[in-house]
Scaffold this motif. Structure first.
Motif, mmCIF file in Angstrom:
data_model
loop_
_atom_site.group_PDB
_atom_site.id
_atom_site.type_symbol
_atom_site.label_atom_id
_atom_site.label_comp_id
_atom_site.label_asym_id
_atom_site.label_seq_id
_atom_site.Cartn_x
_atom_site.Cartn_y
_atom_site.Cartn_z
ATOM 1 N N HIS A 84 16.372 -36.626 -7.329
ATOM 2 C CA HIS A 84 17.615 -37.097 -6.614
ATOM 3 C C HIS A 84 18.539 -36.868 -6.971
ATOM 4 O O HIS A 84 19.651 -36.844 -6.211
ATOM 5 C CB HIS A 84 17.397 -38.900 -6.626
ATOM 6 C CG HIS A 84 15.802 -39.430 -5.824
ATOM 7 N ND1 HIS A 84 15.908 -40.595 -5.995
ATOM 8 C CD2 HIS A 84 15.506 -39.167 -4.774
ATOM 9 C CE1 HIS A 84 14.991 -40.871 -4.941
ATOM 10 N NE2 HIS A 84 14.673 -39.798 -4.193
ATOM 11 N N ALA A 136 21.335 -35.136 -4.667
ATOM 12 C CA ALA A 136 22.634 -35.341 -4.912
ATOM 13 C C ALA A 136 24.081 -35.081 -5.259
ATOM 14 O O ALA A 136 24.775 -34.632 -4.533
ATOM 15 C CB ALA A 136 22.974 -37.158 -5.680
ATOM 16 N N LEU A 188 8.669 -34.558 -3.184
ATOM 17 C CA LEU A 188 9.703 -35.629 -3.632
ATOM 18 C C LEU A 188 8.903 -36.797 -2.998
ATOM 19 O O LEU A 188 8.474 -38.406 -3.166
ATOM 20 C CB LEU A 188 10.700 -35.767 -2.423
ATOM 21 C CG LEU A 188 11.844 -36.514 -2.246
ATOM 22 C CD1 LEU A 188 12.591 -36.735 -3.761
ATOM 23 C CD2 LEU A 188 13.134 -36.516 -1.142
#
Length: 131
Positions: free
Chosen positions: A83, A87, A97
């Motif tokens: 993540h 991001a 994922l």
């Protein structure tokens, strides 16, 4: 289940925490010494503590539930890394994922549902309001 063997061991007597490994008795979260000040180690321990607390504490969990909680915490660390990468604008392996999410779901089912928090009684709510 063709080709799978099931090993059954006689039940072991309860041993004192001093006779069990630091991992088994809960005094250490890892089998080997790991610096506890890394971001990953702190996140792992935080997730593990939260999952155990949701299920009534470590002592209330079976060995299977505790190992599922450890697996869940490890997967949560890996998911957090992915993540963070995502991001920060970098590409991630979306298949990885998804697999991590699926595996976390499987471990969560192995742990069983969190124990429902006990609701407060009328007397407790009334005392808190007056306090």
């Amino acid at each position: 289940m063709v080709g799978q063997m099931s090993l059954q061991f006689p039940p072991t007597p309860n041993r004192s925490p001093k006779q069990r490994s630091a991992l088994a008795n809960g005094s250490r979260p890892f089998l080997v010494t790991v610096p506890g000040n890394t971001e990953a180690a702190r996140h792992y321990k935080s997730i593990l503590d939260a999952v155990e607390a949701e299920r009534g504490g470590r002592a209330a969990m079976s060995v299977t539930q505790r190992e599922a909680a450890r697996a869940y915490a490890g997967l949560a660390v890996e998911l957090a890394k992915l993540h963070a990468t995502l991001a920060s604008g970098h590409n991630v392996d979306l298949e990885a994922l998804g697999q991590i999410g699926d595996r976390m779901d499987r471990q969560a089912r192995r742990m069983g549902p969190p124990k429902a928090a006990r609701g407060s009684t009328w007397d407790e709510r009334n005392a808190a309001r007056k306090g």
